[in-house]
Design a protein around this motif. Structure first.
Motif, mmCIF file in Angstrom:
data_model
loop_
_atom_site.group_PDB
_atom_site.id
_atom_site.type_symbol
_atom_site.label_atom_id
_atom_site.label_comp_id
_atom_site.label_asym_id
_atom_site.label_seq_id
_atom_site.Cartn_x
_atom_site.Cartn_y
_atom_site.Cartn_z
ATOM 1 N N ILE A 132 5.280 -18.706 -5.249
ATOM 2 C CA ILE A 132 5.315 -19.397 -3.955
ATOM 3 C C ILE A 132 6.244 -18.657 -2.994
ATOM 4 C CG2 ILE A 132 6.011 -21.564 -2.832
ATOM 5 C CD1 ILE A 132 5.106 -22.958 -5.454
ATOM 6 N N ARG A 133 7.377 -18.173 -3.532
ATOM 7 C CA ARG A 133 8.314 -17.438 -2.669
ATOM 8 C C ARG A 133 7.754 -16.057 -2.307
ATOM 9 N NH1 ARG A 133 11.203 -20.581 -5.944
ATOM 10 N NH2 ARG A 133 11.349 -19.045 -7.615
ATOM 11 N N ARG A 134 7.012 -15.448 -3.233
ATOM 12 C CA ARG A 134 6.377 -14.158 -2.868
ATOM 13 C C ARG A 134 5.357 -14.381 -1.763
ATOM 14 N NH1 ARG A 134 6.710 -13.135 -8.417
ATOM 15 N NH2 ARG A 134 4.603 -13.885 -8.793
ATOM 16 N N GLN A 135 4.611 -15.496 -1.853
ATOM 17 C CA GLN A 135 3.627 -15.793 -0.795
ATOM 18 C C GLN A 135 4.335 -15.970 0.543
ATOM 19 O OE1 GLN A 135 1.584 -19.190 -2.431
ATOM 20 N NE2 GLN A 135 -0.051 -17.943 -3.308
ATOM 21 N N PHE A 136 5.507 -16.602 0.490
ATOM 22 C CA PHE A 136 6.300 -16.805 1.706
ATOM 23 C C PHE A 136 6.704 -15.447 2.306
ATOM 24 C CE2 PHE A 136 10.588 -16.955 3.536
ATOM 25 C CZ PHE A 136 10.421 -17.880 4.552
ATOM 26 N N ILE A 137 7.236 -14.573 1.474
ATOM 27 C CA ILE A 137 7.659 -13.243 1.977
ATOM 28 C C ILE A 137 6.427 -12.484 2.481
ATOM 29 C CG2 ILE A 137 8.813 -11.038 1.447
ATOM 30 C CD1 ILE A 137 9.995 -12.287 -1.017
ATOM 31 N N ASP A 138 5.344 -12.547 1.720
ATOM 32 C CA ASP A 138 4.170 -11.748 2.062
ATOM 33 C C ASP A 138 3.504 -12.228 3.349
ATOM 34 O OD1 ASP A 138 4.695 -10.147 -0.060
ATOM 35 O OD2 ASP A 138 3.105 -10.905 -1.360
ATOM 36 N N TRP A 139 3.513 -13.544 3.559
ATOM 37 C CA TRP A 139 2.955 -14.067 4.812
ATOM 38 C C TRP A 139 3.747 -13.490 5.988
ATOM 39 C CZ3 TRP A 139 4.585 -16.845 9.075
ATOM 40 C CH2 TRP A 139 3.591 -17.420 9.866
ATOM 41 N N GLY A 140 5.069 -13.536 5.879
ATOM 42 C CA GLY A 140 5.921 -13.022 6.954
ATOM 43 C C GLY A 140 5.756 -11.520 7.126
ATOM 44 N N THR A 141 5.716 -10.799 6.011
ATOM 45 C CA THR A 141 5.618 -9.332 6.086
ATOM 46 C C THR A 141 4.271 -8.927 6.692
ATOM 47 O OG1 THR A 141 6.899 -9.326 4.038
ATOM 48 C CG2 THR A 141 6.037 -7.220 4.760
ATOM 49 N N PHE A 142 3.225 -9.661 6.314
ATOM 50 C CA PHE A 142 1.876 -9.408 6.843
ATOM 51 C C PHE A 142 1.865 -9.507 8.370
ATOM 52 C CE2 PHE A 142 -1.951 -11.848 8.259
ATOM 53 C CZ PHE A 142 -2.885 -10.824 8.197
ATOM 54 N N HIS A 143 2.518 -10.548 8.899
ATOM 55 C CA HIS A 143 2.523 -10.709 10.358
ATOM 56 C C HIS A 143 3.512 -9.774 11.034
ATOM 57 C CE1 HIS A 143 -0.293 -13.999 10.811
ATOM 58 N NE2 HIS A 143 0.238 -14.561 9.745
ATOM 59 N N PHE A 144 4.515 -9.337 10.275
ATOM 60 C CA PHE A 144 5.583 -8.513 10.842
ATOM 61 C C PHE A 144 5.186 -7.045 10.919
ATOM 62 C CE2 PHE A 144 9.647 -6.159 10.038
ATOM 63 C CZ PHE A 144 10.267 -6.471 11.227
ATOM 64 N N ASP A 145 4.450 -6.590 9.907
ATOM 65 C CA ASP A 145 4.184 -5.159 9.787
ATOM 66 C C ASP A 145 2.703 -4.897 9.527
ATOM 67 O OD1 ASP A 145 4.868 -2.466 9.509
ATOM 68 O OD2 ASP A 145 6.797 -3.101 8.678
ATOM 69 N N ASN A 146 2.056 -4.203 10.465
ATOM 70 C CA ASN A 146 0.614 -3.944 10.345
ATOM 71 C C ASN A 146 0.215 -3.205 9.083
ATOM 72 O OD1 ASN A 146 0.036 -5.072 12.727
ATOM 73 N ND2 ASN A 146 0.207 -3.171 13.917
ATOM 74 N N GLY A 147 1.117 -2.336 8.607
ATOM 75 C CA GLY A 147 0.750 -1.489 7.467
ATOM 76 C C GLY A 147 0.761 -2.213 6.140
ATOM 77 N N PHE A 148 1.375 -3.403 6.113
ATOM 78 C CA PHE A 148 1.594 -4.069 4.823
ATOM 79 C C PHE A 148 0.293 -4.435 4.109
ATOM 80 C CE2 PHE A 148 2.274 -8.125 2.476
ATOM 81 C CZ PHE A 148 3.069 -7.614 1.465
ATOM 82 N N ILE A 149 -0.676 -4.984 4.845
ATOM 83 C CA ILE A 149 -1.862 -5.547 4.180
ATOM 84 C C ILE A 149 -2.627 -4.475 3.386
ATOM 85 C CG2 ILE A 149 -3.301 -5.463 6.291
ATOM 86 C CD1 ILE A 149 -3.567 -8.228 3.666
ATOM 87 N N ASN A 150 -2.746 -3.277 3.950
ATOM 88 C CA ASN A 150 -3.483 -2.235 3.219
ATOM 89 C C ASN A 150 -2.740 -1.787 1.966
ATOM 90 O OD1 ASN A 150 -5.725 -2.217 4.749
ATOM 91 N ND2 ASN A 150 -5.017 -0.593 6.137
ATOM 92 N N ALA A 151 -1.424 -1.610 2.092
ATOM 93 C CA ALA A 151 -0.627 -1.236 0.915
ATOM 94 C C ALA A 151 -0.729 -2.327 -0.145
ATOM 95 C CB ALA A 151 0.830 -1.022 1.322
ATOM 96 N N TRP A 152 -0.628 -3.584 0.294
ATOM 97 C CA TRP A 152 -0.653 -4.725 -0.635
ATOM 98 C C TRP A 152 -1.994 -4.807 -1.364
ATOM 99 C CZ3 TRP A 152 -3.385 -9.239 -1.446
ATOM 100 C CH2 TRP A 152 -2.775 -10.200 -2.249
ATOM 101 N N ARG A 153 -3.088 -4.633 -0.603
ATOM 102 C CA ARG A 153 -4.423 -4.706 -1.221
ATOM 103 C C ARG A 153 -4.613 -3.590 -2.246
ATOM 104 N NH1 ARG A 153 -7.864 -6.016 4.143
ATOM 105 N NH2 ARG A 153 -8.188 -8.246 3.829
#
Ligand SMILES: Nc1ncnc2c1ncn2[C@@H]1O[C@H](COP(=O)(O)OP(=O)(O)OP(=O)(O)O)[C@@H](O)[C@H]1O
Ligand SMILES: [Mg+2]
Length: 371
Positions: A132-153
């Motif tokens: 749940i806390r990772r989802q919290f960080i990831d939601w914020g990081t996703f909106h904060f940094d455009n590059g995150f989603i591709n690296a994460w996927r």
């Protein structure tokens, strides 16, 4: 960005409601079971493609109905209007449309309509699993940094492949280590994005919390998911043989966590229930504030505002939310519990839910009576 028109059909007891919310403060009141939370659930569905109450879509589609539909018209930057719709069927299919065109994935919804939820279940951020806390960080990081989603996927895909190799067994250490190079490269990236985000969030969180309460002293502790003194390459090399033995990847960003600590230990064990709610609210408001400051507005959903909070802290929470000057939906059973004085210049609309129908109330609030 704000929702200027919202239609919800066949979500729980909501047969069909349509309304024009305020771009600022929307108060929704009504007796237990009248459908207040279901309205917020509808907005959440449109942002995340899923409910915050249940992962089973059949529970929120109205009994004996085949599908539910949520539609919103948003006023975006430069006063452009965007229409967004989501149709969820009992057979599990999901149809997401933006400006009438089929969207590729629900990520497109989240990009256009970021929603932040504070509800009585928010404690789960402290007491629930690290996921749940990772989802919290990831939601914020996703909106904060455009590059995150591709690296994460990419990292998720590589991790799944590695775990499936490990499950099947019969893989040598050398083959696994060769395979790991891409996983480590992407895992390091994901970790850097998360660390950077958490570093930016921390001071905002502490200042928001200080506004809510001057007696709660906490710190945020991010753990990356492996021994902080080692590189991911070294840590994975050390755990490789054991991974083969037990059949899954034990360490890496999939084990990351964000704990809230007081001097006496974990916030969960040392703070009162109300204090925990303030900490979680501060985390969520800080996350929203960070986005707003970057020029990305978002919608706040506050379900059952009074739960666990005394009058003074409710007022402080409302003051903070009002100062963000973004769209807010707040629900409460009793209108009188909203004892906060909204500014004369804030557009406050009060809607009442009665037997599945929503109506704009003529009721005036304390602040407005002072005019
Ligand atoms: N799938 C469903 N189909 C029809 N009605 C449902 C479904 N699921 C739940 N309900 C009903 O929908 C109603 C609305 O529930 P909701 O949780 O939105 O109410 P609420 O106003 O938030 O109540 P509370 O003040 O207790 O939080 C409840 O009466 C519930 O029994
Ligand atoms: Mg409710």
């Amino acid at each position: 960005m704000s929702i200027v028109r919202l239609d919800i059909s066949k979500v729980r007891n909501l047969e069909q409601i349509s309304f024009s919310p305020s771009p600022q403060v929307n108060l929704i009141t009504g007796v237990n079971g009248s459908g207040k939370t279901s309205i917020l659930e509808g907005i959440h569905l449109l942002s995340f493609g899923r409910s915050f109450r249940s992962h089973k879509h059949k529970t929120y589609i109205q009994h004996e109905e085949e599908e539910c539909v949520v539609f919103a018209q948003l006023k975006a930057k430069h006063n452009d209007f965007i229409s967004m719709g989501l149709r969820r069927s009992r057979d599990g299919s999901i149809d997401v449309r933006i400006q009438g065109k089929k969207a590729q994935s629900v990520v497109e919804l989240a990009e256009r309509l970021p929603v932040q939820l504070i509800n009585p279940d928010a404690f789960r951020l402290l007491e629930g699993s690290p996921k749940i806390r990772r989802q919290f960080i990831d939601w914020g990081t996703f909106h904060f940094d455009n590059g995150f989603i591709n690296a994460w996927r990419g990292w998720q895909k590589a991790l799944k492949q590695r775990n499936s190799l490990l499950r099947r067994g019969k893989i040598s250490t050398s083959l696994l280590m060769a395979f790991d190079q891409e996983l480590i490269r992407l895992g390091d990236k994901v970790n850097q994005y998360r660390q950077n985000y958490t570093n930016q969030l921390t001071p905002i969180f502490l200042s928001v919390l200080a506004e809510l309460s001057d007696s709660i002293k906490v710190r945020l502790v991010f753990s990356q998911g492996w021994d902080a003194t080692k590189s991911l390459t070294d840590a994975m090399a050390s755990s490789c043989e054991r991974d083969i033995d037990i059949g899954y990847t034990q360490i890496g960003p999939q084990r990351a966590d964000l704990r809230v600590k007081t001097d006496a230990g974990d916030a969960l064990d040392t703070l009162s229930r109300g204090q925990q709610k303030l900490v979680v609210s501060a985390l969520k408001i800080a996350q929203g504030k960070m986005l707003i400051e970057m020029g990305s507005p978002l919608v706040f959903l506050v379900d059952d505002l009074p739960a666990e909070l005394d009058s003074q802290h409710r007022q402080k929470l409302c003051a903070l939310l009002e100062a963000l000057n973004n769209q807010i939906f707040i629900t409460s059973v009793e209108p009188d519990i909203m004892d906060y004085t909204w500014s004369d210049t804030t557009d406050v609309r009060h809607f009442e839910m009665k037997e599945g129908e929503l109506s704009l109330s003529e009721r005036r609030f304390a602040g407005e009576l002072n005019e």
